[in-house]
Write a protein that holds these residues in place. Sequence first.
Motif, PDB file in Angstrom:
ATOM      1  N   TYR A  78       0.833  -1.207   0.000  1.00  0.00           N
ATOM      2  CA  TYR A  78       0.000   0.000   0.000  1.00  0.00           C
ATOM      3  C   TYR A  78       0.865   1.254   0.000  1.00  0.00           C
ATOM      4  O   TYR A  78       0.622   2.200  -0.748  1.00  0.00           O
ATOM      5  N   THR A  79       1.875   1.270   0.838  1.00  0.00           N
ATOM      6  CA  THR A  79       2.750   2.439   0.933  1.00  0.00           C
ATOM      7  C   THR A  79       3.497   2.673  -0.372  1.00  0.00           C
ATOM      8  O   THR A  79       3.664   3.819  -0.801  1.00  0.00           O
ATOM      9  N   TYR A  80       3.908   1.596  -1.027  1.00  0.00           N
ATOM     10  CA  TYR A  80       4.668   1.740  -2.272  1.00  0.00           C
ATOM     11  C   TYR A  80       3.773   2.057  -3.464  1.00  0.00           C
ATOM     12  O   TYR A  80       4.051   2.976  -4.236  1.00  0.00           O
ATOM     13  N   ILE A  81       2.696   1.335  -3.623  1.00  0.00           N
ATOM     14  CA  ILE A  81       1.850   1.486  -4.816  1.00  0.00           C
ATOM     15  C   ILE A  81       1.143   2.840  -4.848  1.00  0.00           C
ATOM     16  O   ILE A  81       1.064   3.491  -5.892  1.00  0.00           O
ATOM     17  N   PHE A  82       0.637   3.276  -3.712  1.00  0.00           N
ATOM     18  CA  PHE A  82      -0.115   4.530  -3.665  1.00  0.00           C
ATOM     19  C   PHE A  82       0.715   5.700  -3.148  1.00  0.00           C
ATOM     20  O   PHE A  82       0.183   6.636  -2.568  1.00  0.00           O
ATOM     21  N   ARG A  83       2.015   5.656  -3.379  1.00  0.00           N
ATOM     22  CA  ARG A  83       2.883   6.743  -2.921  1.00  0.00           C
ATOM     23  C   ARG A  83       2.643   7.991  -3.766  1.00  0.00           C
ATOM     24  O   ARG A  83       2.323   7.910  -4.947  1.00  0.00           O
ATOM     25  N   PRO A  84       2.817   9.168  -3.154  1.00  0.00           N
ATOM     26  CA  PRO A  84       2.690  10.402  -3.939  1.00  0.00           C
ATOM     27  C   PRO A  84       3.955  10.618  -4.767  1.00  0.00           C
ATOM     28  O   PRO A  84       4.978   9.968  -4.551  1.00  0.00           O
ATOM     29  N   GLY A  85       3.868  11.554  -5.690  1.00  0.00           N
ATOM     30  CA  GLY A  85       5.054  11.902  -6.465  1.00  0.00           C
ATOM     31  C   GLY A  85       6.115  12.509  -5.568  1.00  0.00           C
ATOM     32  O   GLY A  85       5.843  12.970  -4.472  1.00  0.00           O
ATOM     33  N   ARG A  86       7.332  12.527  -6.048  1.00  0.00           N
ATOM     34  CA  ARG A  86       8.430  13.042  -5.215  1.00  0.00           C
ATOM     35  C   ARG A  86       8.236  14.500  -4.825  1.00  0.00           C
ATOM     36  O   ARG A  86       8.570  14.901  -3.735  1.00  0.00           O
ATOM     37  N   GLY A  87       7.711  15.305  -5.692  1.00  0.00           N
ATOM     38  CA  GLY A  87       7.549  16.724  -5.383  1.00  0.00           C
ATOM     39  C   GLY A  87       6.243  17.030  -4.671  1.00  0.00           C
ATOM     40  O   GLY A  87       6.053  18.115  -4.156  1.00  0.00           O
ATOM     41  N   ASN A  88       5.327  16.080  -4.590  1.00  0.00           N
ATOM     42  CA  ASN A  88       4.010  16.313  -4.014  1.00  0.00           C
ATOM     43  C   ASN A  88       3.949  15.787  -2.586  1.00  0.00           C
ATOM     44  O   ASN A  88       3.296  14.803  -2.306  1.00  0.00           O
ATOM     45  N   THR A  89       4.612  16.443  -1.680  1.00  0.00           N
ATOM     46  CA  THR A  89       4.614  15.995  -0.284  1.00  0.00           C
ATOM     47  C   THR A  89       3.513  16.651   0.528  1.00  0.00           C
ATOM     48  O   THR A  89       3.180  16.181   1.599  1.00  0.00           O
ATOM     49  N   ALA A  90       2.912  17.728   0.036  1.00  0.00           N
ATOM     50  CA  ALA A  90       1.883  18.427   0.796  1.00  0.00           C
ATOM     51  C   ALA A  90       0.605  17.600   0.891  1.00  0.00           C
ATOM     52  O   ALA A  90      -0.064  17.593   1.914  1.00  0.00           O
ATOM     53  N   ALA A  91       0.257  16.863  -0.156  1.00  0.00           N
ATOM     54  CA  ALA A  91      -0.973  16.085  -0.163  1.00  0.00           C
ATOM     55  C   ALA A  91      -0.738  14.636   0.281  1.00  0.00           C
ATOM     56  O   ALA A  91      -1.591  13.800   0.100  1.00  0.00           O
ATOM     57  N   SER A  92       0.400  14.379   0.860  1.00  0.00           N
ATOM     58  CA  SER A  92       0.765  13.017   1.229  1.00  0.00           C
ATOM     59  C   SER A  92      -0.013  12.538   2.454  1.00  0.00           C
ATOM     60  O   SER A  92      -0.207  13.280   3.412  1.00  0.00           O
ATOM     61  N   HIS A  93      -0.440  11.300   2.414  1.00  0.00           N
ATOM     62  CA  HIS A  93      -1.098  10.664   3.554  1.00  0.00           C
ATOM     63  C   HIS A  93      -0.032  10.325   4.592  1.00  0.00           C
ATOM     64  O   HIS A  93       1.094   9.983   4.225  1.00  0.00           O
ATOM     65  N   PRO A  94      -0.340  10.394   5.877  1.00  0.00           N
ATOM     66  CA  PRO A  94       0.687  10.130   6.900  1.00  0.00           C
ATOM     67  C   PRO A  94       1.307   8.736   6.820  1.00  0.00           C
ATOM     68  O   PRO A  94       2.433   8.536   7.264  1.00  0.00           O
TER      69      PRO A  94
END
Length: 177
Positions: free
Chosen positions: A106-122
């Motif tokens: 889950y953590t790997y497949i649904f990871r955000p893009g490298r530059g998109n850390t603001a919308a990242s799930h905890p």
Amino acid sequence: MAIFSGYTLIRLLTAAHIFLGTLLILTPKRLTEQPIIFLLGEAVGLSQPTESFYDNPLASSVLGLMFILSGLSDLFAVSSMEEVSRGYWDAQSPVRMTFFACVTGYTYIFRPGRGNTAASHPLKNSLVFTWAFIEVLAWFWIYQQLREERRGAQERIEKRRRMHAKLMAGEVDDFGR
């Protein structure tokens, strides 16, 4: 013959859980700055944990207490009688391995893009990925060891039962003669 038995591996993992729990309570920032977390996170393109992880002492302390509770309960379970603990760990090891494999996936497949850390799930950061990945490796190793040891354990348990039955019948003394 393996280097470590299945029960030794479980004891090592419980000690690691208790250590991680203590680390999360006392100095959570030290945990997030470990090179393995940075390395695995960068390798799979996950963001590093934000300051909100270690700036919130309540959340990290509760998480640390959960790790300590998990470690202590597993330590008591592995220290119980072999007849009881063998069945428990034969059932628990594949369940835990599957659970942590799902968390890792889950953590790997649904990871955000490298530059998109603001919308990242905890849950989608390098700390969670590294923890779940190491747990998968550990539980797979434990599962394999327990499978290899199963025949010898069944023979020991059966021998103990036969000896107990003979002792109760008065056929042998306390020393097995």
